[in-house]
Design a protein around this motif. Structure first.
Motif, mmCIF file in Angstrom:
data_model
loop_
_atom_site.group_PDB
_atom_site.id
_atom_site.type_symbol
_atom_site.label_atom_id
_atom_site.label_comp_id
_atom_site.label_asym_id
_atom_site.label_seq_id
_atom_site.Cartn_x
_atom_site.Cartn_y
_atom_site.Cartn_z
ATOM 1 N N LEU A 103 0.815 -1.208 0.000
ATOM 2 C CA LEU A 103 0.000 0.000 0.000
ATOM 3 C C LEU A 103 0.851 1.261 0.000
ATOM 4 C CD1 LEU A 103 -2.891 -1.046 2.415
ATOM 5 C CD2 LEU A 103 -2.795 -1.172 -0.083
ATOM 6 N N GLN A 104 2.143 1.133 0.264
ATOM 7 C CA GLN A 104 3.040 2.281 0.249
ATOM 8 C C GLN A 104 3.531 2.611 -1.164
ATOM 9 O OE1 GLN A 104 3.520 -0.726 1.335
ATOM 10 N NE2 GLN A 104 5.663 -1.317 1.432
ATOM 11 N N HIS A 105 3.216 1.772 -2.153
ATOM 12 C CA HIS A 105 3.615 2.050 -3.537
ATOM 13 C C HIS A 105 3.026 3.404 -3.949
ATOM 14 C CE1 HIS A 105 3.750 1.875 -7.881
ATOM 15 N NE2 HIS A 105 4.655 0.894 -7.767
ATOM 16 N N PRO A 106 3.774 4.238 -4.660
ATOM 17 C CA PRO A 106 3.298 5.591 -4.988
ATOM 18 C C PRO A 106 2.015 5.646 -5.829
ATOM 19 C CG PRO A 106 5.524 5.213 -5.869
ATOM 20 C CD PRO A 106 5.138 4.000 -5.099
ATOM 21 N N SER A 107 1.664 4.593 -6.533
ATOM 22 C CA SER A 107 0.429 4.598 -7.335
ATOM 23 C C SER A 107 -0.807 4.212 -6.534
ATOM 24 C CB SER A 107 0.562 3.632 -8.519
ATOM 25 O OG SER A 107 1.511 4.105 -9.442
ATOM 26 N N ILE A 108 -0.633 3.639 -5.347
ATOM 27 C CA ILE A 108 -1.777 3.057 -4.647
ATOM 28 C C ILE A 108 -2.702 4.102 -4.040
ATOM 29 C CG2 ILE A 108 -2.505 1.477 -2.817
ATOM 30 C CD1 ILE A 108 -1.279 0.215 -5.447
ATOM 31 N N ASP A 109 -2.193 5.099 -3.344
ATOM 32 C CA ASP A 109 -3.086 6.134 -2.792
ATOM 33 C C ASP A 109 -3.908 6.811 -3.885
ATOM 34 O OD1 ASP A 109 -2.719 5.750 -0.084
ATOM 35 O OD2 ASP A 109 -1.170 7.298 0.113
ATOM 36 N N PRO A 110 -3.268 7.252 -4.991
ATOM 37 C CA PRO A 110 -4.087 7.827 -6.067
ATOM 38 C C PRO A 110 -5.082 6.821 -6.649
ATOM 39 C CG PRO A 110 -1.773 8.375 -6.392
ATOM 40 C CD PRO A 110 -1.842 7.391 -5.259
ATOM 41 N N ALA A 111 -4.674 5.551 -6.757
ATOM 42 C CA ALA A 111 -5.584 4.526 -7.288
ATOM 43 C C ALA A 111 -6.804 4.365 -6.389
ATOM 44 C CB ALA A 111 -4.859 3.189 -7.435
ATOM 45 N N LEU A 112 -6.607 4.407 -5.075
ATOM 46 C CA LEU A 112 -7.730 4.290 -4.144
ATOM 47 C C LEU A 112 -8.657 5.502 -4.237
ATOM 48 C CD1 LEU A 112 -5.872 2.792 -1.057
ATOM 49 C CD2 LEU A 112 -7.380 1.585 -2.655
ATOM 50 N N LEU A 113 -8.086 6.688 -4.444
ATOM 51 C CA LEU A 113 -8.907 7.884 -4.633
ATOM 52 C C LEU A 113 -9.694 7.791 -5.939
ATOM 53 C CD1 LEU A 113 -9.894 10.657 -3.812
ATOM 54 C CD2 LEU A 113 -7.780 11.622 -4.758
ATOM 55 N N ILE A 114 -9.049 7.341 -6.999
ATOM 56 C CA ILE A 114 -9.732 7.153 -8.283
ATOM 57 C C ILE A 114 -10.896 6.189 -8.118
ATOM 58 C CG2 ILE A 114 -9.474 6.100 -10.577
ATOM 59 C CD1 ILE A 114 -6.534 7.259 -10.496
ATOM 60 N N LEU A 115 -10.640 5.058 -7.470
ATOM 61 C CA LEU A 115 -11.687 4.064 -7.239
ATOM 62 C C LEU A 115 -12.849 4.668 -6.457
ATOM 63 C CD1 LEU A 115 -12.689 1.119 -7.356
ATOM 64 C CD2 LEU A 115 -11.406 0.739 -5.229
ATOM 65 N N SER A 116 -12.538 5.396 -5.392
ATOM 66 C CA SER A 116 -13.586 6.021 -4.577
ATOM 67 C C SER A 116 -14.424 6.995 -5.401
ATOM 68 C CB SER A 116 -12.963 6.758 -3.386
ATOM 69 O OG SER A 116 -12.323 5.856 -2.527
ATOM 70 N N GLU A 117 -13.779 7.791 -6.236
ATOM 71 C CA GLU A 117 -14.501 8.757 -7.083
ATOM 72 C C GLU A 117 -15.415 8.047 -8.070
ATOM 73 O OE1 GLU A 117 -14.823 12.002 -7.062
ATOM 74 O OE2 GLU A 117 -13.380 12.425 -5.487
ATOM 75 N N LEU A 118 -14.917 6.976 -8.695
ATOM 76 C CA LEU A 118 -15.733 6.273 -9.695
ATOM 77 C C LEU A 118 -16.935 5.582 -9.057
ATOM 78 C CD1 LEU A 118 -12.971 4.763 -12.012
ATOM 79 C CD2 LEU A 118 -14.395 6.802 -12.406
ATOM 80 N N VAL A 119 -16.744 4.950 -7.912
ATOM 81 C CA VAL A 119 -17.873 4.307 -7.232
ATOM 82 C C VAL A 119 -18.862 5.367 -6.748
ATOM 83 C CG1 VAL A 119 -18.567 2.843 -5.288
ATOM 84 C CG2 VAL A 119 -16.531 2.259 -6.623
ATOM 85 N N THR A 120 -18.357 6.473 -6.221
ATOM 86 C CA THR A 120 -19.238 7.568 -5.795
ATOM 87 C C THR A 120 -20.063 8.082 -6.958
ATOM 88 O OG1 THR A 120 -17.747 8.236 -4.010
ATOM 89 C CG2 THR A 120 -19.275 9.903 -4.819
ATOM 90 N N ASN A 121 -19.456 8.244 -8.123
ATOM 91 C CA ASN A 121 -20.200 8.711 -9.300
ATOM 92 C C ASN A 121 -21.303 7.730 -9.684
ATOM 93 O OD1 ASN A 121 -18.805 11.084 -9.521
ATOM 94 N ND2 ASN A 121 -17.544 10.433 -11.245
#
Length: 142
Positions: free
Chosen positions: A41-59
């Motif tokens: 989870l410390q990989h630099p792409s993971i935090d942005p990926a989780l935010l992207i996922l949250s935004e898409l599910v919210t939409n």
């Protein structure tokens, strides 16, 4: 170019009701799944990926719930790629280009696109002719 999901060694599918708790569950499932696949989870792409996922599910919850009682989240990963997709059965396919920032509802998608492009990833909306609706597919480098 998108990585075909079938070629990825790791895949997981989660279907949830289109209600607010789906955002938390999709995100927590992503964290558990990625850990299980050995992707830290410390990989630099993971935090942005989780935010992207949250935004898409919210939409999907905000804009598609009336047409889509469920949202399906697809997770996939390979040695150098992370793939996320969110599917609902609402027929509207939002643009994923510069025009999303100019639409009133485009704030979340504008953020998604900024993150995806900033990471060197890709995003595409695909129509689903089998069950209707669409999927938004995100591919990010690992």
């Amino acid at each position: 170019m998108l990585t075909p999901l079938a070629t990825l060694p790791y895949r997981h599918v989660l279907t949830l009701p289109t209600e607010p708790s789906a955002v938390r569950i999709a995100r927590e499932t992503a964290e558990l799944t990625l850990n299980g696949w050995g992707i830290g989870l410390q990989h630099p792409s993971i935090d942005p990926a989780l935010l992207i996922l949250s935004e898409l599910v919210t939409n999907s919850i905000r804009h598609a719930a009336a047409h889509s009682p469920q949202v399906t989240v697809i997770y996939g990963a390979g040695r150098d790629r992370l793939v996320l997709a969110v599917h609902d059965t609402h027929p509207y396919r939002p643009p994923l280009d510069g025009t999303v920032a100019s639409t009133r509802a485009g704030g979340g998608l504008a953020t998604v696109m900024e993150l995806v492009l900033g990471l060197g990833g890709t995003a595409v909306v695909r129509a689903d002719v089998m069950v209707g609706g669409k999927s938004i597919w995100i591919t990010l480098p690992l």
